[in-house]
Motif scaffolding. Structure first.
Motif, PDB file in Angstrom:
ATOM      1  N   ILE A  90       0.842  -1.195   0.000  1.00 20.78           N
ATOM      2  CA  ILE A  90       0.000   0.000   0.000  1.00 20.78           C
ATOM      3  C   ILE A  90       0.882   1.252   0.000  1.00 20.78           C
ATOM      4  O   ILE A  90       0.645   2.220  -0.738  1.00 20.78           O
ATOM      5  N   ALA A  91       1.946   1.202   0.826  1.00 24.61           N
ATOM      6  CA  ALA A  91       2.853   2.353   0.905  1.00 24.61           C
ATOM      7  C   ALA A  91       3.607   2.567  -0.396  1.00 24.61           C
ATOM      8  O   ALA A  91       3.943   3.698  -0.765  1.00 24.61           O
ATOM      9  N   ALA A  92       3.853   1.466  -1.150  1.00 21.63           N
ATOM     10  CA  ALA A  92       4.606   1.596  -2.402  1.00 21.63           C
ATOM     11  C   ALA A  92       3.787   2.286  -3.481  1.00 21.63           C
ATOM     12  O   ALA A  92       4.355   2.825  -4.447  1.00 21.63           O
ATOM     13  N   GLY A  93       2.479   2.255  -3.348  1.00 23.69           N
ATOM     14  CA  GLY A  93       1.628   2.941  -4.306  1.00 23.69           C
ATOM     15  C   GLY A  93       1.611   2.351  -5.699  1.00 23.69           C
ATOM     16  O   GLY A  93       1.381   3.058  -6.675  1.00 23.69           O
ATOM     17  N   GLY A  94       1.851   1.040  -5.813  1.00 27.78           N
ATOM     18  CA  GLY A  94       1.875   0.394  -7.126  1.00 27.78           C
ATOM     19  C   GLY A  94       0.532  -0.229  -7.507  1.00 27.78           C
ATOM     20  O   GLY A  94      -0.537   0.260  -7.124  1.00 27.78           O
ATOM     21  N   SER A  95       0.617  -1.337  -8.246  1.00 25.48           N
ATOM     22  CA  SER A  95      -0.587  -1.993  -8.747  1.00 25.48           C
ATOM     23  C   SER A  95      -1.479  -2.480  -7.612  1.00 25.48           C
ATOM     24  O   SER A  95      -2.705  -2.372  -7.677  1.00 25.48           O
ATOM     25  N   TYR A  96      -0.853  -3.049  -6.576  1.00 23.31           N
ATOM     26  CA  TYR A  96      -1.661  -3.561  -5.475  1.00 23.31           C
ATOM     27  C   TYR A  96      -2.402  -2.427  -4.774  1.00 23.31           C
ATOM     28  O   TYR A  96      -3.590  -2.572  -4.422  1.00 23.31           O
ATOM     29  N   ALA A  97      -1.731  -1.311  -4.571  1.00 22.50           N
ATOM     30  CA  ALA A  97      -2.380  -0.179  -3.915  1.00 22.50           C
ATOM     31  C   ALA A  97      -3.582   0.301  -4.721  1.00 22.50           C
ATOM     32  O   ALA A  97      -4.652   0.602  -4.172  1.00 22.50           O
ATOM     33  N   ALA A  98      -3.432   0.338  -6.041  1.00 25.62           N
ATOM     34  CA  ALA A  98      -4.550   0.757  -6.894  1.00 25.62           C
ATOM     35  C   ALA A  98      -5.677  -0.262  -6.836  1.00 25.62           C
ATOM     36  O   ALA A  98      -6.864   0.102  -6.779  1.00 25.62           O
ATOM     37  N   LEU A  99      -5.304  -1.551  -6.821  1.00 29.93           N
ATOM     38  CA  LEU A  99      -6.312  -2.599  -6.741  1.00 29.93           C
ATOM     39  C   LEU A  99      -7.055  -2.546  -5.415  1.00 29.93           C
ATOM     40  O   LEU A  99      -8.280  -2.671  -5.362  1.00 29.93           O
ATOM     41  N   TRP A 100      -6.287  -2.325  -4.347  1.00 32.19           N
ATOM     42  CA  TRP A 100      -6.905  -2.242  -3.017  1.00 32.19           C
ATOM     43  C   TRP A 100      -7.842  -1.039  -2.927  1.00 32.19           C
ATOM     44  O   TRP A 100      -8.965  -1.133  -2.410  1.00 32.19           O
ATOM     45  N   SER A 101      -7.404   0.059  -3.438  1.00 27.85           N
ATOM     46  CA  SER A 101      -8.225   1.263  -3.383  1.00 27.85           C
ATOM     47  C   SER A 101      -9.521   1.072  -4.154  1.00 27.85           C
ATOM     48  O   SER A 101     -10.606   1.444  -3.697  1.00 27.85           O
ATOM     49  N   SER A 102      -9.414   0.445  -5.326  1.00 28.43           N
ATOM     50  CA  SER A 102     -10.599   0.222  -6.140  1.00 28.43           C
ATOM     51  C   SER A 102     -11.544  -0.754  -5.463  1.00 28.43           C
ATOM     52  O   SER A 102     -12.750  -0.533  -5.385  1.00 28.43           O
TER      53      SER A 102
END
Length: 607
Positions: free
Chosen positions: A581-593
């Motif tokens: 989440i802190a890295a702000g990559g694909s996973y963070a975008a997926l989690w946010s969505s």
């Protein structure tokens, strides 16, 4: 994933196997052939006696009563011998068929799972049903009848020659005709029946896919496309069956002509020989009766020959199952540890089209790793490789020791070098497709561990929050997958819901107790709240086990020790939930969505 037809044995392999299978029982075979030979010999006496009787009537010295009694005695003796000869043949045929079926089942059970999935269900189902039925008919009826007919033809032809070589010659008039048509027919029939069975496999495969995916077909509006596929498969099957029918339409009339010619030729030539003093009336009479007697067994031979071609094609397809190369080569060593590592893993369902591209991944003993990513990214494929179901095209998935630094040192053993039974003691895979076998719930559970007690079964059921029938309840057969029920409606078993079938599969997994578990959407058929509760229960029971969870519900990733993001066949991100989440990559975008669009109920569960 492309559909491939399983291998087909060559004609030489079929002949060699049939010879080995038959010669396993030399005494039974010799006994059956001996009885048939005696029956054939007794059947040859009557024509000779009738010929002598005709000669005697002409000369005025016939003993009609004595000849009639002798003929009747030999006919009765032949009937008794034929009865016991057919009984001995039937016993031998059933024994051979039973052994063949057992060997085929062994071959099927030894098939690599990846090969079965590439071939599809249609080809294997056709081999285990239509081909087995066709072969059963051949072994039960065609082979014994053909052997009997061959023995009768041999002895009758011998008696015909002994009656008089000259009167025997006319029956050869049909040999060139029959030899020519059979030489034309046999190679075409063998290839035709192989194509016919392959067409049936395609038809069965298409129908099976449509039935199993009925809800998907309906939801996506694919009915017309599936209908068109069915029409194409039926048309292909119809065309090849018309081809084999045309072959028979040429064969059978020629055979019928071949039956008439020898009798007519023997009467005509025999009459001329008698008129010119080269043969007696008894010889001509006996020869004509022998030729007439040959029609039955020759007709049997030629009629069953078509069935033998079909049986031979079916046997080639059954034996071909054993030609599939193994997907693992056990080396006899014990695994050096329980840590699974993937190094440079590449995998392709079709040659030249990799779906995994150089994946590296270390599974830490006792951790819970979640794999997330878009559909088609390669998560399930990687999960199957980590479970040892498939072997990589390149690279290595191996078991090895843990050096305590989070890395696996040298000395690893590839999973494909472990025998399948031993592999399942180390790592197991559970998907969303499960099978419920017909029997009691207890029977379904102890498949994982036959020596399990009822207390242990109750414990594993509690671990998966089981709310279905008790251990003695009879559950039904059927597959439970995406939208399919695992049940036995109409079979006398209690129908399990898809969610219960999934719980049952997880209970088996807990009972088997491997050190590493790969869960591929293993709770997808449960509603989100039930799935959440089940995952928490399993986490307590599986504490200390390594778990790889492939999921679309991101609360699984939220609870995991680490998360691996798989995109386009590569692990693009790896770390804890908070780190990604802190890295702000694909996973963070997926989690946010997902988190923003998630239901309030699932958000409450996460909190």
């Amino acid at each position: 994933m492309s559909t491939e037809i399983l291998p087909v044995a060559t004609p030489a392999q079929v002949r060699a196997y049939a010879r080995r299978l038959t010669l396993r029982h030399p005494r039974a075979l010799a006994g059956a052939l001996g009885l048939h030979a005696l029956a054939a010999v007794t059947g040859l006496v009557a024509p000779r006696l009738l010929g002598d009787l005709v000669e005697g009537v002409r000369d005025g010295g016939a003993h009609i009563d004595r000849a009639g009694l002798a003929i009747a005695a030999f006919v009765v003796a032949q009937g008794v011998l034929v009865r016991y000869a057919y009984y001995a043949s039937a016993r031998l045929g059933e024994r051979v068929l039973a052994e063949l079926r057992e060997e085929f089942v062994d071959r099927v059970l030894e098939l690599p799972l990846s090969t079965v999935e590439r071939a599809g269900t249609g080809d294997l189902v056709t081999r285990t049903s239509r081909d087995v039925d066709a072969l059963s008919t051949s072994v039960r009826y065609a082979v014994p009848e053909t052997l009997v007919a061959a023995v009768v033809v041999a002895f009758t032809a011998g008696a015909l020659v002994l009656t008089g070589p000259l009167v025997a010659l006319p029956c050869l008039v049909a040999v060139p005709l029959l030899w020519g048509v059979m030489r034309w027919y046999l190679p075409r029939a063998h290839a035709g029946y192989l194509r016919e069975n392959a067409a049936w496999a395609e038809l069965t495969d298409g129908l099976t896919e449509t039935v199993h995916g009925a809800r998907t077909v309906e939801a996506l509006g694919l009915a017309e496309r599936r209908h068109a596929r069915g029409d194409r498969d039926i048309a292909a099957s119809y065309a090849i069956e018309r081809y084999t029918l045309r072959l028979r339409m040429v064969l059978l009339p020629v055979i019928e002509i071949g039956f008439v010619l020898p009798v007519a030729a023997t009467l005509l030539v025999g009459g001329l020989l008698y008129v010119h003093g080269h043969a007696s009336l008894a010889q001509v009479t006996a020869a004509t009766l022998y030729v007439q007697q040959l029609i039955g067994p020759i007709e049997t031979l030629l009629n069953w020959l078509d069935e033998l071609q079909l049986g031979g094609a079916s046997l080639a397809r059954l034996l071909g199952v054993g030609e599939v190369p193994p997907d693992r080569t056990p080396n006899g060593r014990r695994p050096p540890g329980e840590r699974i590592t993937a190094r440079g893993v590449r995998y392709a369902y079709r040659p030249g089209r990799d779906v995994l591209h150089g994946v590296d991944l270390d599974l830490r003993p006792g951790e819970r790793l979640a794999m997330v990513g878009p559909s088609g990214a390669g998560k399930s494929t990687l999960g199957r490789l980590l479970a040892g179901v498939d072997g990589p095209r390149a690279g290595e998935v191996a078991l090895g020791p843990d050096d305590g630094d989070g890395h696996a040192p040298d000395g690893r053993m590839p999973l494909v070098e472990l025998p399948l039974d031993e592999l399942r003691g180390h790592v197991a895979l559970v998907t969303q497709e499960h099978h419920v076998f017909r029997g009691t719930l207890r029977d379904n559970l102890v498949l994982a561990r036959p020596d399990a007690t009822d207390d242990e079964l109750a414990r594993v059921l509690a671990a998966v929050d089981w709310d279905g029938p008790g251990l003695d309840a009879v559950v039904g057969e059927g597959a439970a997958g995406a939208g399919a029920k695992a049940g036995a409606a109409g079979t006398g078993g209690e129908t399990l819901s898809p969610a219960q079938a999934q719980q049952l599969a997880l209970a088996r997994l807990v009972l088997a107790d491997p050190h590493t578990l790969v869960l591929d959407e293993a709770t997808s058929l449960l509603d989100p709240r039930a799935a959440r509760r089940l995952e928490r229960s399993l986490a307590a029971v599986l504490d200390g086990r390594t778990v790889v969870a492939i999921a679309h519900r991101l609360h699984t990733a939220h609870d995991a020790d680490r998360v691996a993001v798989v995109e386009d066949g590569r692990v693009t991100e790896l770390g804890t939930h908070d780190e990604l989440i802190a890295a702000g990559g694909s996973y963070a975008a997926l989690w946010s969505s997902w988190h923003g669009a998630g239901s309030q109920r699932e958000s409450a569960d996460l909190r």
